[in-house]
Write a protein that holds these residues in place. Structure first.
Motif, PDB file in Angstrom:
ATOM      1  N   GLY A 195       6.058   3.023  11.395  1.00 56.80           N
ATOM      2  CA  GLY A 195       4.867   2.957  12.247  1.00 56.80           C
ATOM      3  C   GLY A 195       3.910   4.416  11.875  1.00 56.80           C
ATOM      4  O   GLY A 195       2.945   4.372  12.800  1.00 56.80           O
ATOM      5  N   LYS A 196       4.418   4.940  10.930  1.00 57.01           N
ATOM      6  CA  LYS A 196       3.527   6.033  10.478  1.00 57.01           C
ATOM      7  C   LYS A 196       2.420   5.547   9.663  1.00 57.01           C
ATOM      8  O   LYS A 196       1.415   6.494   9.358  1.00 57.01           O
ATOM      9  CB  LYS A 196       4.195   6.934   9.709  1.00 57.01           C
ATOM     10  CG  LYS A 196       5.409   7.887  10.658  1.00 57.01           C
ATOM     11  CD  LYS A 196       6.117   8.734   9.665  1.00 57.01           C
ATOM     12  CE  LYS A 196       7.250   9.490  10.644  1.00 57.01           C
ATOM     13  NZ  LYS A 196       8.143  10.174   9.898  1.00 57.01           N
ATOM     14  N   ILE A 197       2.365   4.266   9.193  1.00 58.43           N
ATOM     15  CA  ILE A 197       1.219   3.822   8.372  1.00 58.43           C
ATOM     16  C   ILE A 197       0.644   2.735   9.330  1.00 58.43           C
ATOM     17  O   ILE A 197       1.521   1.799   9.772  1.00 58.43           O
ATOM     18  CB  ILE A 197       1.446   3.352   6.957  1.00 58.43           C
ATOM     19  CG1 ILE A 197       1.836   4.639   6.371  1.00 58.43           C
ATOM     20  CG2 ILE A 197       0.325   2.613   6.552  1.00 58.43           C
ATOM     21  CD1 ILE A 197       2.263   4.419   4.984  1.00 58.43           C
ATOM     22  N   PRO A 198      -0.830   2.715   9.944  1.00 59.73           N
ATOM     23  CA  PRO A 198      -1.156   1.667  10.895  1.00 59.73           C
ATOM     24  C   PRO A 198      -1.369   0.335  10.123  1.00 59.73           C
ATOM     25  O   PRO A 198      -1.529   0.261   8.935  1.00 59.73           O
ATOM     26  CB  PRO A 198      -2.201   2.262  11.240  1.00 59.73           C
ATOM     27  CG  PRO A 198      -2.747   3.266  10.313  1.00 59.73           C
ATOM     28  CD  PRO A 198      -1.599   3.664   9.641  1.00 59.73           C
ATOM     29  N   PHE A 199      -0.940  -0.643  10.916  1.00 60.41           N
ATOM     30  CA  PHE A 199      -1.168  -2.147  10.265  1.00 60.41           C
ATOM     31  C   PHE A 199      -2.641  -2.416  10.462  1.00 60.41           C
ATOM     32  O   PHE A 199      -3.098  -2.032  11.350  1.00 60.41           O
ATOM     33  CB  PHE A 199      -0.258  -2.989  11.246  1.00 60.41           C
ATOM     34  CG  PHE A 199      -0.385  -4.617  10.750  1.00 60.41           C
ATOM     35  CD1 PHE A 199       0.060  -4.862   9.541  1.00 60.41           C
ATOM     36  CD2 PHE A 199      -1.046  -5.324  11.515  1.00 60.41           C
ATOM     37  CE1 PHE A 199       0.013  -6.269   9.208  1.00 60.41           C
ATOM     38  CE2 PHE A 199      -1.095  -6.700  11.155  1.00 60.41           C
ATOM     39  CZ  PHE A 199      -0.614  -7.107   9.988  1.00 60.41           C
ATOM     40  N   ARG A 200      -3.081  -3.053   9.278  1.00 56.27           N
ATOM     41  CA  ARG A 200      -4.420  -3.370   9.160  1.00 56.27           C
ATOM     42  C   ARG A 200      -4.353  -5.171   9.045  1.00 56.27           C
ATOM     43  O   ARG A 200      -3.870  -5.497   8.358  1.00 56.27           O
ATOM     44  CB  ARG A 200      -4.934  -2.798   7.982  1.00 56.27           C
ATOM     45  CG  ARG A 200      -6.691  -3.396   8.082  1.00 56.27           C
ATOM     46  CD  ARG A 200      -7.295  -2.566   6.648  1.00 56.27           C
ATOM     47  NE  ARG A 200      -6.864  -3.460   5.414  1.00 56.27           N
ATOM     48  CZ  ARG A 200      -6.847  -4.495   4.849  1.00 56.27           C
ATOM     49  NH1 ARG A 200      -7.721  -5.329   5.367  1.00 56.27           N
ATOM     50  NH2 ARG A 200      -6.395  -4.946   3.712  1.00 56.27           N
TER      51      ARG A 200
END
Length: 174
Positions: free
Chosen positions: A140-145
């Motif tokens: 979850g450290k990279i947001p989902f786009r």
């Protein structure tokens, strides 16, 4: 690449210190303990990753004398081996492999994944980048786009926007 699980570090401080001091080029999964129950096995499979080697350190391995002559085994390709307590067994799990424990006792090994020594520095750096990115995404450290096509539909563009324009926006054409 990976992050030490501090709860596990607290449970196994000597193992943690030893592994850190050995400076092993840990890869992907890194390190884990594996238990195989009596009378069980792992069906043939491949990890499909020829850029990693795996070592198993025998921690508790039933002896043939205590198990009626039976031995725990691992087969990689057409090579069948057995574990020995305190000995390291190194495998290339990109080849099909399976295990068996026909004994009445549990088998325990420490599994250590490390980068294949024939990787170049550039290959290793590329793999570390990809796996680090995957780990950050999964944690979850990279947001989902959302894909652009879904964003466009929500903004009244794309196929949904065209449909709404033709049909009057879904309100019966009024």
């Amino acid at each position: 690449l990976g992050v030490w699980n501090m709860d596990n570090v607290k449970e196994f401080p000597k193992t943690y210190e030893l592994l850190r001091n050995l400076n092993i080029p840990l890869a992907v999964r890194g390190v884990c303990f594996a238990r195989q129950g009596p009378g069980s096995g792992v069906q043939p499979h491949t990890d499909g990753r020829n850029f990693i080697l795996t070592s198993h350190l025998g921690l508790k391995v039933p002896s043939p004398q205590s198990s009626g002559g039976e031995e725990c085994w691992i087969q990689v390709g057409d090579q069948k081996s057995t574990w020995q307590e305190g000995k390291l067994l190194t495998l290339d799990t990109s080849f099909e492999h399976s295990t068996g424990n026909p004994t009445e006792e549990e088998r325990h090994v420490l599994i250590i994944d490390f980068w294949h020594p024939e990787l170049t520095q550039a290959e290793r750096a590329g793999l570390e980048f990809v796996y680090d990115l995957r780990n950050k995404f999964e944690s979850g450290k990279i947001p989902f786009r959302k894909p652009r096509s879904l964003q466009e539909e929500e903004e009244g563009q794309g196929l949904a926007g065209l449909w709404n324009a033709i049909t009057g926006g879904g309100n019966g054409g009024e």
